[in-house]
Design a protein around this motif. Structure first.
Motif, PDB file in Angstrom:
ATOM      1  N   GLN A  22      -2.487   2.840  -2.901  1.00 57.49           N
ATOM      2  CA  GLN A  22      -2.802   2.307  -4.133  1.00 57.49           C
ATOM      3  C   GLN A  22      -1.921   2.714  -5.247  1.00 57.49           C
ATOM      4  OE1 GLN A  22      -5.481  -0.226  -4.601  1.00 57.49           O
ATOM      5  NE2 GLN A  22      -3.988  -0.721  -6.172  1.00 57.49           N
ATOM      6  N   GLU A  23      -1.726   4.047  -5.339  1.00 54.59           N
ATOM      7  CA  GLU A  23      -0.969   4.744  -6.416  1.00 54.59           C
ATOM      8  C   GLU A  23       0.550   3.785  -6.325  1.00 54.59           C
ATOM      9  OE1 GLU A  23       0.151   9.149  -8.180  1.00 54.59           O
ATOM     10  OE2 GLU A  23      -0.920   8.863  -6.478  1.00 54.59           O
ATOM     11  N   ASP A  31       0.326   0.574  -7.511  1.00 54.38           N
ATOM     12  CA  ASP A  31       0.189   0.397  -8.849  1.00 54.38           C
ATOM     13  C   ASP A  31       1.623   0.702  -9.603  1.00 54.38           C
ATOM     14  OD1 ASP A  31      -2.269  -0.287  -8.851  1.00 54.38           O
ATOM     15  OD2 ASP A  31      -3.162   1.823  -9.229  1.00 54.38           O
ATOM     16  N   SER A  32       2.433   1.761  -9.142  1.00 51.53           N
ATOM     17  CA  SER A  32       3.782   2.174  -9.858  1.00 51.53           C
ATOM     18  C   SER A  32       4.625   1.001  -9.646  1.00 51.53           C
ATOM     19  CB  SER A  32       4.283   3.357  -9.092  1.00 51.53           C
ATOM     20  OG  SER A  32       4.652   3.141  -7.745  1.00 51.53           O
ATOM     21  N   THR A  38       3.867  -2.175  -9.428  1.00 57.45           N
ATOM     22  CA  THR A  38       3.632  -3.375 -10.333  1.00 57.45           C
ATOM     23  C   THR A  38       2.801  -3.333 -11.374  1.00 57.45           C
ATOM     24  OG1 THR A  38       1.324  -3.263  -9.187  1.00 57.45           O
ATOM     25  CG2 THR A  38       2.774  -4.793  -7.900  1.00 57.45           C
ATOM     26  N   GLY A  79       0.479  -1.312 -12.561  1.00 58.94           N
ATOM     27  CA  GLY A  79      -0.946  -1.104 -12.534  1.00 58.94           C
ATOM     28  C   GLY A  79      -1.647  -2.301 -12.509  1.00 58.94           C
ATOM     29  N   GLY A  82      -3.718  -3.305 -10.409  1.00 51.39           N
ATOM     30  CA  GLY A  82      -3.567  -3.974  -8.955  1.00 51.39           C
ATOM     31  C   GLY A  82      -2.494  -4.890  -8.615  1.00 51.39           C
ATOM     32  N   THR A 125      -7.437  -6.050  -2.355  1.00 52.45           N
ATOM     33  CA  THR A 125      -8.231  -4.723  -2.725  1.00 52.45           C
ATOM     34  C   THR A 125      -9.149  -4.194  -1.562  1.00 52.45           C
ATOM     35  OG1 THR A 125      -7.684  -5.596  -5.163  1.00 52.45           O
ATOM     36  CG2 THR A 125      -9.323  -3.547  -4.738  1.00 52.45           C
TER      37      THR A 125
END
Length: 482
Positions: free
Chosen positions: A226-227, A230-231, A233, A235, A237, A245
């Motif tokens: 997830q992290e 997020d980096s 896109t 954040g 999601g 998700t």
């Protein structure tokens, strides 16, 4: 036989001699061509080396017999056969097709030029002939000399000069967990970053191993992406759907499950995958087992599977492995006056690093330590063996290696640590870095305990089994009872 020290010597010497570049073994005209084997010039009583089609050819019987091979010629078939230490090389006059047989495996080889007969003598291309028996081949253009170095003989002669009882004891200790039934458990976690947010992973492994060959294990691997997403896109999601998700959450929380069963001696492995991520995202049926015939796969590639098992069990002639590594790693020699002496010195240096008196004593511990620095390479190696009487009962190995590019200043670092105590508890750590480009760490803890029940080596009776090597054509079949 000093097997472990030969394996370590292979790594040390290949690393020390590793370099790039090669020289073409070609000759123009055949006047005055000499052949040097292990630093000694060979004499030819009735047939001399020749140059033809830009390649050097040697009289097969004289050269092969100097290497210790037995040579035979079948006039009717026009084939030449040379045998040495379980390796058989077969060539046919006028044909570029040859074969090399070793440990029951025959591998076809295509040469760039064909053997021929001249004045009732058979001539073979020097490079193929020598490399078939593990020799390093070079060409001294100034002195018009073919340079041959029999690395297997060099290694055997060097190893015989020293004692390696401590390493032999370590090898014997390593066989402890390859004999009998052992239950094992391990937990691990890791983090990987490629210049952006990291990917984190963790998991567990439990199972049973018998005689180091039969196994039944279950592993779970969890991965948090997830992290990283997020980096990439910015954040929110990244516009992923609720289903996407949920799958990512499942991968991080539940993870991927895998069951492994098999018998390495037979070469047969079975896998089963589970978890929402595998079943939903990849469409894997968690009730289906996948099989892989390792022995057949290796044989199809012309490789010796039984030899691989012997190596895994420590029952292998590592001098042969070293000879192969040297042939791959060492720059082809070009100076007949220094080629053999230089290589001999490098092998001897590596051998001395592993000899018994290279270790220091501290109570019950025997410690081997080296910290070389050269040409942008800095390393620090410590290997500790703990003895109880004459037996090794525990070990601790740590190594730090840093390589720095002299032009850019970019440093690549690798740190490895591994230990096992007298009660079968193990720890391991691996970390690697490359400036701001890459970083990776992994930690593992685990233990072996004496087991009582042999592992299941096949899927449950009636389970659907698909051959991985025949994916797309195979139809799941009921697995027969063992």
């Amino acid at each position: 036989m000093r097997r472990f020290c030969k394996r370590a010597l292979a790594v040390l010497t290949a690393a020390a001699m590793l370099s790039a570049g090669s020289s073409a073994l070609a000759a123009e005209g055949d006047a005055g061509i000499s052949v040097q084997l292990d630093g000694q010039t060979l004499t030819f009583s009735d047939a001399a080396p020749e140059a033809r089609d830009g390649r050097t050819f040697l009289p097969v019987r004289a050269v092969f017999e100097a290497m210790g091979a037995q040579v035979s010629y079948d006039a009717a078939a026009g084939t030449v056969t040379a045998v040495r230490d379980g390796t058989t090389v077969t060539m046919t006059l006028g044909s570029t097709e040859a074969s090399v047989s070793m440990d029951g495996i025959t591998t076809p080889v295509v040469m760039d030029v064909a053997p021929y007969a001249h004045d009732n003598r058979t001539y073979v291309p020097v490079r193929f002939a020598a490399q078939a028996f593990g020799c390093i081949v070079g060409w001294d253009a100034d002195d018009r000399t073919v340079i041959l170095i029999d690395t297997e003989k060099l290694v055997e002669d060097t190893i015989a000069k020293y004692d390696y009882t401590l390493l032999e004891k370590y090898l014997a200790y390593g066989q402890t967990y390859s004999t009998g039934i052992w239950d094992m458990e391990a937990a691990f976690d890791a983090e990987l970053a490629l210049g952006v947010a990291p990917i984190t992973m963790d998991g567990e492994l439990t199972g049973t191993v018998a005689d180091g060959m039969q196994m039944d294990a279950a592993m779970t691997l969890r991965m948090d992406l997830q992290e990283l997403l997020d980096s990439l896109t910015e954040g929110a999601g990244g516009g992923m759907s609720t289903t996407d998700t949920a799958l990512l959450d499942s991968l991080a929380d539940e993870g991927i499950a895998m069951d492994i069963r098999g018998d390495l001696e037979r070469g047969q492995l079975y896998f089963r995958f589970g978890g929402d991520f595998m079943t939903t995202a990849l469409g894997v049926d968690e009730n289906t087992w996948f099989s892989m015939d390792m022995a057949a796969m290796y044989e199809a590639m012309g490789m010796d599977y039984s030899g691989l098992l012997s190596m895994a069990a420590g029952d292998v002639d590592y001098s042969g492995l070293l000879s192969t590594l040297l042939a791959l790693a060492v720059t082809e020699p070009t100076d007949k006056d220094t080629a053999y002496s230089d290589l001999s010195a490098a092998v001897d240096l590596a051998a001395q690093m592993l000899r018994d008196d290279a270790w220091t004593a501290s109570g019950n511990d025997r410690i081997l330590h080296y910290a070389p620095e050269m040409d942008g390479l800095a390393a620090d190696l410590t290997f500790t063996l703990t003895l109880d009487g004459e037996d090794v009962t525990a070990y601790d190995l740590s190594a730090e290696i840093t390589v720095t590019d002299p032009d850019s200043g970019l440093a690549v670092s690798l740190t490895v640590a591994e230990a096992m105590d007298a009660d079968g508890n193990m720890t391991a750590n691996l970390s690697m870095g490359m400036g701001d480009i890459l970083s990776m760490t992994m930690d593992m803890t685990g233990a072996y305990t004496q087991g009582t029940s042999a592992p299941e080596t096949q899927p449950p009776e009636g389970a659907a089994v698909v051959d991985l090597l025949e994916m797309g054509t195979a139809v799941p079949e009921a697995q027969p009872a063992e």
